[in-house]
Enzyme design. Sequence first.
Site, PDB file in Angstrom:
ATOM      1  N   LYS A  32      63.090  27.782  34.056  1.00 21.92           N
ATOM      2  CA  LYS A  32      61.829  27.651  34.736  1.00 21.92           C
ATOM      3  C   LYS A  32      60.989  26.514  34.570  1.00 21.92           C
ATOM      4  O   LYS A  32      61.044  25.634  33.526  1.00 21.92           O
ATOM      5  CB  LYS A  32      61.030  29.057  34.131  1.00 21.92           C
ATOM      6  N   ARG A 127      52.640  42.094  27.389  1.00 19.02           N
ATOM      7  CA  ARG A 127      52.586  41.209  28.828  1.00 19.02           C
ATOM      8  C   ARG A 127      53.210  41.970  29.915  1.00 19.02           C
ATOM      9  O   ARG A 127      52.798  42.770  30.391  1.00 19.02           O
ATOM     10  CB  ARG A 127      53.115  39.909  28.564  1.00 19.02           C
ATOM     11  N   TYR A 252      37.172   2.647  27.983  1.00 20.60           N
ATOM     12  CA  TYR A 252      35.798   3.722  28.239  1.00 20.60           C
ATOM     13  C   TYR A 252      35.065   4.097  27.091  1.00 20.60           C
ATOM     14  O   TYR A 252      35.762   4.909  26.177  1.00 20.60           O
ATOM     15  CB  TYR A 252      36.401   4.811  29.104  1.00 20.60           C
ATOM     16  N   MET A 301      43.385   7.244  33.018  1.00 21.47           N
ATOM     17  CA  MET A 301      44.276   7.867  33.887  1.00 21.47           C
ATOM     18  C   MET A 301      45.806   6.881  33.980  1.00 21.47           C
ATOM     19  O   MET A 301      46.752   7.555  34.172  1.00 21.47           O
ATOM     20  CB  MET A 301      43.871   7.791  35.378  1.00 21.47           C
TER      21      MET A 301
END
Length: 359
Positions: A32, A127, A252, A301
């Site tokens: 998955k 769940r 930054y 990023m």
Amino acid sequence: MRKAFINLEALQYNYGQIKKMAPHSRMIAMVKSNAYGHGMVPISLALPSADAFGVACLSEAIKLRQAGIEQPIVLISGFHHSEELSALDEYQLDFVVHQPEQVEVLARYKFDYAPQIWLKINTGMNRLGFLPNQVEPAFESLSRCAWLEKPINWMMHFANSDDANAQSNRDQFNLFKQIVQDFPGEKTASNSGAIVNLPEAHLDWVRPGIMLYGISPFSEKTGIALGLKPVMTLQASLLAVHSLKKGDAIGYGSTWCCPENMPVGVISLGYGDGYPRQAGIQSAMVSIRGTLCPLIGRVSMDLMTVDLRPCLNASVGDRVVIWGEALPVEQTAATVNTLGYELVCQVSSRVEFQYGYNT
Ligand SMILES: *Cc1c(COP(=O)(O)O)cnc(C)c1O
């Protein structure tokens, strides 16, 4: 360069190691979430001896069938909507049934194939799954379905399989045994943590996920310590090396200042590649020329910066291992207070995936 090398030799090795841990059980290989970020199709194709594959949703199952996977595929959360039923037929999927609403829909449907259904019992995870008192009516109702040919199989899921001493594991497993003992059909309870911690819960089928990828389900132990090999090595390159002066600020927010004159490297990877931004703040390590070096300043990023004082001979173009061989992802995960599971799942599509066999 930003690349995830996926070592299929390590994958097959881990599969073999899990087989040794649970020698009497068949295996639903959990692929998955794009095989935990490793690439569902190439991972599944590299496991020809897996007895079945487990996926979370229909779109994942369809991708596997379209790639030519012929083993049983189990929808581990079942179908989500009655509109998905025709696709179950079309792609011949097995599925979990976990709630009365699904039973109602199934009672009115007619499959053209013989699906294997797995009835999931909620033994305390709370769940998905039928509560103990809902099991008998669900079983009766499903047994009346004319399309049902194969015996109903049984599933449960542990809430604390990563904790060998949790009383809840014994409670959940005892409840499961008590409910399913008089029913025919095969049984499954164990994910990776339980494969290691609860051998008595291996039963007919085990459902390993994270260990296939060489990663530990335990926060206090690495996959290597469990006899596994990391499958993914995430890597980037050293784009620039600077000799900065005492007091120079980095990146930054100018959050990190050089405490002395020192070399600083710039790495071609950032949160846009799925790397956790938090790792900069926590000084997570990367490996350059086999030496661990801490990140400094903020992860941005596309780029992040590294303290090169531990590796003075580092130079532009060097390969930087973000995690994998030489640096277990569990270590980076611990630094940022998460699990290896989350980090590998988050690697973004910008990263180039390369598959190969590396012994
Ligand atoms: C994801 C999942 C697994 C695999 O868990 P790991 O901890 O990765 O081994 C097994 N069973 C179910 C129901 C799951 O959702």
